[in-house]
Design a protein around this motif. Structure first.
Motif: not given
Length: 155
Positions: A6, A12, A30-31, A33-35, A49-50, A52
């Motif tokens: 991970t 991303l 894909s999700i 904006g997230t993963l 994974i997104s 900051e």
């Protein structure tokens, strides 16, 4: 997925672009904006994974993926085309592989390793023999050896 890595990324889309075009992975799931679940070969999985922020320096630790010898040069070329300073190598190891290390946009240290053909007359073979690893005698095999009996029990 028996094992996967991970990797947090602050961008991303840029990470997916590098991993797919540079390293030869594809977007499995894909999700937005997230993963992003990437896969290269069976059991070569990465979850981006997104996050900051990401580490400013690559860690000493690395993740390694097997490849075939004919892929090494194209991985080097593809990664250098996307990020010129991202590749170290390729280099040949004493254990008969050719490795290339890539620092990804997330500062992950990724090693692609390919087995080289074994030459029993090479310096690598002599190095391995010096530490007790000897090449099999391929010209003299019989079904009566204990190794063959052991293999039959586990087949």
């Amino acid at each position: 997925m028996p094992a996967f890595v991970t990797i947090p990324t602050a961008d991303l889309a840029a990470s997916v672009d590098f991993w797919t075009r540079g390293l030869g992975f594809f977007d499995l799931f894909s999700i937005p904006g997230t993963l992003v679940h990437l896969r290269r070969w069976a059991f070569q999985d990465v979850l981006l994974i997104s996050a900051e922020n990401v580490p400013e320096e690559p860690p000493a630790m690395s993740v390694s993926f097997a490849c075939v010898l004919s892929e090494v040069d194209s991985i080097v070329e593809s990664c250098r085309a996307l990020r010129p300073d991202s590749v170290e190598g390729p280099r040949d190891t004493p254990w008969t592989t050719r490795d290339v290390t890539v620092i990804t946009p997330e500062n992950a240290r990724v090693v692609f390793t390919a087995a080289k053909p074994f030459d029993p007359n090479s310096q690598e073979a002599r190095n391995l023999e010096a530490i007790g690893i000897t090449a099999p005698d391929l010209g003299h095999t019989t079904s009566k050896t204990s190794n063959n009996r052991d293999n039959k029990e586990h087949a």
